[in-house]
Design a protein around this motif. Structure first.
Motif, PDB file in Angstrom:
ATOM      1  N   TRP A  80      25.109  45.169   5.894  1.00 25.43           N
ATOM      2  CA  TRP A  80      25.527  45.831   4.653  1.00 25.43           C
ATOM      3  C   TRP A  80      24.975  45.087   3.440  1.00 25.43           C
ATOM      4  O   TRP A  80      24.434  45.696   2.521  1.00 25.43           O
ATOM      5  N   ALA A 115      22.309  46.570   0.756  1.00 18.92           N
ATOM      6  CA  ALA A 115      22.608  46.597  -0.685  1.00 18.92           C
ATOM      7  C   ALA A 115      21.464  45.945  -1.468  1.00 18.92           C
ATOM      8  O   ALA A 115      21.030  46.485  -2.494  1.00 18.92           O
ATOM      9  N   ASP A 116      20.968  44.832  -0.979  1.00 11.81           N
ATOM     10  CA  ASP A 116      19.842  44.162  -1.642  1.00 11.81           C
ATOM     11  C   ASP A 116      18.588  45.020  -1.608  1.00 11.81           C
ATOM     12  O   ASP A 116      17.866  45.130  -2.598  1.00 11.81           O
ATOM     13  N   SER A 129      18.923  48.041  -3.973  1.00 11.57           N
ATOM     14  CA  SER A 129      18.833  47.545  -5.347  1.00 11.57           C
ATOM     15  C   SER A 129      17.386  47.190  -5.698  1.00 11.57           C
ATOM     16  O   SER A 129      16.897  47.558  -6.768  1.00 11.57           O
ATOM     17  N   PHE A 132      22.709  53.370  -7.838  1.00  8.48           N
ATOM     18  CA  PHE A 132      23.951  53.508  -7.088  1.00  8.48           C
ATOM     19  C   PHE A 132      24.843  54.530  -7.780  1.00  8.48           C
ATOM     20  O   PHE A 132      24.988  54.515  -9.002  1.00  8.48           O
ATOM     21  N   GLU A 157      28.396  51.305  -7.277  1.00  9.57           N
ATOM     22  CA  GLU A 157      27.824  49.994  -6.976  1.00  9.57           C
ATOM     23  C   GLU A 157      28.556  49.351  -5.792  1.00  9.57           C
ATOM     24  O   GLU A 157      29.752  49.609  -5.584  1.00  9.57           O
ATOM     25  N   PRO A 158      27.876  48.506  -5.038  1.00  7.02           N
ATOM     26  CA  PRO A 158      28.548  47.790  -3.942  1.00  7.02           C
ATOM     27  C   PRO A 158      29.769  47.014  -4.454  1.00  7.02           C
ATOM     28  O   PRO A 158      29.696  46.333  -5.476  1.00  7.02           O
ATOM     29  N   THR A 173      31.858  48.700   0.329  1.00  7.74           N
ATOM     30  CA  THR A 173      31.320  50.057   0.288  1.00  7.74           C
ATOM     31  C   THR A 173      30.303  50.191  -0.834  1.00  7.74           C
ATOM     32  O   THR A 173      30.322  49.432  -1.801  1.00  7.74           O
ATOM     33  N   MET A 174      29.416  51.132  -0.661  1.00  3.78           N
ATOM     34  CA  MET A 174      28.454  51.498  -1.709  1.00  3.78           C
ATOM     35  C   MET A 174      28.029  52.934  -1.468  1.00  3.78           C
ATOM     36  O   MET A 174      28.008  53.409  -0.331  1.00  3.78           O
ATOM     37  N   GLU A 181      27.194  57.005   1.980  1.00 10.16           N
ATOM     38  CA  GLU A 181      28.077  55.854   1.825  1.00 10.16           C
ATOM     39  C   GLU A 181      27.844  54.918   2.997  1.00 10.16           C
ATOM     40  O   GLU A 181      27.799  55.346   4.144  1.00 10.16           O
TER      41      GLU A 181
END
Length: 139
Positions: free
Chosen positions: A82, A86-87, A90, A96, A99-100, A113-114, A125
């Motif tokens: 996860w 996210a990285d 981004s 997003f 956002e995470p 979550t994101m 999601e």
């Protein structure tokens, strides 16, 4: 092991689907035709079907003071996956929708979550739990 799900979603063009699901998310491409592509979506079968017109954009539902897009889909990852996703999202300059963050902090079901959209407007999601036993926790 849980049984894999099958989900078919609309896309406005298959090149966008290949760029998003294949290149960005790293999903393995399966069978395909001129109007659809099968993807190994984290062990599940996702099919992107090219349509002439995309359906209406998602509506939103309030959760934790955030506007959650409905409908949406995604998977539960482990926390290192996860964080890496996210990285990656981004770094790819994907905006997003949410956002995470950690939802339900210090409550049953606490989760990372994101939310973001694919290149055709489908909402996704991705979640992670410090303990997968919290997936269906109610108290």
């Amino acid at each position: 092991m849980a049984q894999p799900f099958h989900l078919a979603i609309p896309v406005s063009n298959l090149a966008n689907a290949e760029a998003f699901y294949g290149e960005l998310l790293g999903c393995e491409k399966g069978r395909s035709d001129s109007q659809w592509i099968d993807w190994n979506f984290f062990g599940h079968q996702l099919v992107t079907h090219c349509v002439e017109k995309m359906p209406s954009p998602p509506s939103h539902n309030g959760v934790d003071s955030h506007a959650v897009p409905v409908p949406h889909f995604g998977v539960v990852l482990d926390m290192p996956q996860w964080l890496a996703l996210a990285d990656k999202v981004s770094a790819a300059d994907i905006e997003f929708v949410i956002e995470p963050y950690i939802r339900f902090k210090d409550q049953p079901g606490e989760q990372a979550t994101m939310f973001f959209m694919d290149y055709c407007g489908n909402a996704l999601e991705f979640k992670a739990f410090a303990s997968i036993e919290q997936l269906f926790a109610t108290d």
